[in-house]
Design an enzyme around this catalytic site. Structure first.
Site, PDB file in Angstrom:
ATOM      1  N   THR A   1       0.853  -1.123   0.095  1.00 47.39           N
ATOM      2  CA  THR A   1       0.176  -0.172   0.111  1.00 47.39           C
ATOM      3  C   THR A   1       1.117   1.203   0.079  1.00 47.39           C
ATOM      4  OG1 THR A   1      -1.733  -0.952   1.202  1.00 47.39           O
ATOM      5  CG2 THR A   1      -1.660   1.413   1.491  1.00 47.39           C
TER       6      THR A   1
ATOM      7  N   GLY B   1     -10.106  -4.041   1.329  1.00 47.53           N
ATOM      8  CA  GLY B   1      -9.487  -4.015   2.895  1.00 47.53           C
ATOM      9  C   GLY B   1      -9.784  -2.776   3.586  1.00 47.53           C
ATOM     10  N   ASP B   2      -8.882  -2.418   4.472  1.00 47.58           N
ATOM     11  CA  ASP B   2      -8.882  -1.147   5.061  1.00 47.58           C
ATOM     12  C   ASP B   2      -8.568  -0.117   4.449  1.00 47.58           C
ATOM     13  OD1 ASP B   2      -6.100  -2.128   4.962  1.00 47.58           O
ATOM     14  OD2 ASP B   2      -5.682  -0.791   6.046  1.00 47.58           O
TER      15      ASP B   2
ATOM     16  N   GLY C   1      -1.046  -2.840   5.943  1.00 48.46           N
ATOM     17  CA  GLY C   1      -0.842  -4.089   6.551  1.00 48.46           C
ATOM     18  C   GLY C   1      -2.056  -5.093   6.327  1.00 48.46           C
TER      19      GLY C   1
ATOM     20  N   GLY D   1      -5.399  -5.892   5.749  1.00 48.20           N
ATOM     21  CA  GLY D   1      -6.448  -5.150   5.959  1.00 48.20           C
ATOM     22  C   GLY D   1      -7.655  -5.961   6.778  1.00 48.20           C
TER      23      GLY D   1
HETATM   24  N1  ASP Z   1      -3.944  -2.720   3.654  1.00 41.50           N
HETATM   25  C1  ASP Z   1      -3.917  -3.157   2.516  1.00 41.50           C
HETATM   26  C2  ASP Z   1      -5.016  -4.080   2.209  1.00 41.50           C
HETATM   27  O1  ASP Z   1      -5.298  -4.866   3.096  1.00 41.50           O
HETATM   28  C3  ASP Z   1      -2.771  -3.913   2.150  1.00 41.50           C
HETATM   29  C4  ASP Z   1      -1.405  -3.293   2.646  1.00 41.50           C
HETATM   30  O2  ASP Z   1      -1.349  -2.144   3.563  1.00 41.50           O
HETATM   31  O3  ASP Z   1      -0.272  -3.945   2.450  1.00 41.50           O
HETATM   32  O4  ASP Z   1      -5.597  -4.088   1.304  1.00 41.50           O
END
Ligand code: ASP
Length: 293
Positions: free
Chosen positions: A163, A193-194, A214, A216
């Site tokens: 991300t 995701g988040d 991270g 999500g």
């Molecule tokens: N948070 C992101 C997701 O879950 C992925 C990431 O931050 O690496 O889509």
């Protein structure tokens, strides 16, 4: 309203999916240049909102990270993009989710914030909005998307993720945050995701701006950015507020990284994954860039 000291501060991340032992010299160099560019914009009086949008747009279009051009395909082989942006002073926010093939999802998210009464548009509706507002689309997806730095063909189908994000405090005391992702490699079609969620993935108010990265699913279930912001607002110190949310992500089985900047210019960039590509700049300190400890 003028910030008394005219201080500014900025943090950037290129994702908490960095894998120990891999070489991130190219992204570190890129983050250093981008932090320098963004610092100059803030020093000249640029708004936090404009600077975080600019930073995330650059991180999306360079193809070095799992966002925009470096996005991961879902299990159906298509890229679906998520992004969000929030202005702390006005609490205005915009987001797009599961949006196919636009060049800069964060720009579309800002468009949702400024041109609609809504906070989030998803899928076909988001694409229709992007088209009718003339946001650039990817003409040839097969030629456009590339594997980002640190990701190998062997990672595809595994739980590789990445991300990009930016948080900033400008000279007027304004705070803003923005985040953008291609999500996780091999995610189910329609998985969100988040990152595009105002609250878990991105948050800015009049005291703090936060961008998460991270896994999500775990970030959402741990409360994410607002869990940090509400702790901080109630008097918990910045590092502790972030640490408690990260511990919860870990307890639930995931890992994450956070960038945050406060109204007083404090910057924090902790993570509990193997590494997080990150950089910071501020009126009272030198640029920092790192991936691992
Ligand atoms: N948070 C992101 C997701 O879950 C992925 C990431 O931050 O690496 O889509």
């Amino acid at each position: 309203m003028q910030n008394e000291t005219e201080k500014y501060a900025l943090a950037l991340h290129g994702g908490a999916g960095a894998v120990a032992g891999r070489d991130y010299a190219v992204t570190e160099e890129h983050l250093r240049k981008l932090a320098t560019d963004c610092e100059q914009r803030l020093a000249k009086g640029g708004s936090a909102l404009d600077v975080v949008e600019h930073a995330v747009n650059e991180l999306e279009t360079c193809g070095l990270y799992v966002a925009g051009r470096g996005s991961a395909p879902n299990s159906a082989g298509h890229v679906e993009l998520d992004a969000s942006i929030m202005d702390g002073r006005s609490r205005k926010a915009g987001a797009v989710a599961a949006l196919p093939d636009v060049v800069s999802p964060v720009q579309v998210a800002r468009g949702v914030m400024e041109k609609t009464p809504h906070v989030m548009l998803a899928g076909k509706g988001a694409l229709d909005f992007a088209r009718s507002n003339h946001f650039a689309e990817v003409a040839d997806p097969a030629a456009y998307y590339i594997l980002p730095v640190g990701v190998t063909g062997a990672d595809i189908g595994g739980f590789v993720h990445g991300t990009v994000g930016a948080v900033a405090l400008d000279k007027t005391g304004g705070l803003a945050a923005a985040t953008s992702t291609g999500g996780t490699f091999g995610k189910l079609k329609g998985r969100i995701g988040d990152t595009p969620l105002i609250g878990p993935g991105t948050w800015a108010d009049d005291g703090i701006a936060i961008s998460c990265t991270g896994t999500g699913e775990h970030i959402i279930r741990a409360g994410g950015a607002t869990a940090i912001a509400f702790r901080y607002r109630s008097g918990v110190g910045l590092e502790q507020a972030i640490g408690e949310m990260l511990d919860e992500v870990k307890r639930l089985g995931g890992d994450a990284g956070i960038i945050a900047v406060t109204k007083s210019g404090e910057i924090a960039m902790p993570y509990n994954s193997q590494g997080m590509k990150r950089a910071s700049a501020a009126s009272n300190s030198a640029i920092t860039v790192a991936t691992f400890d």
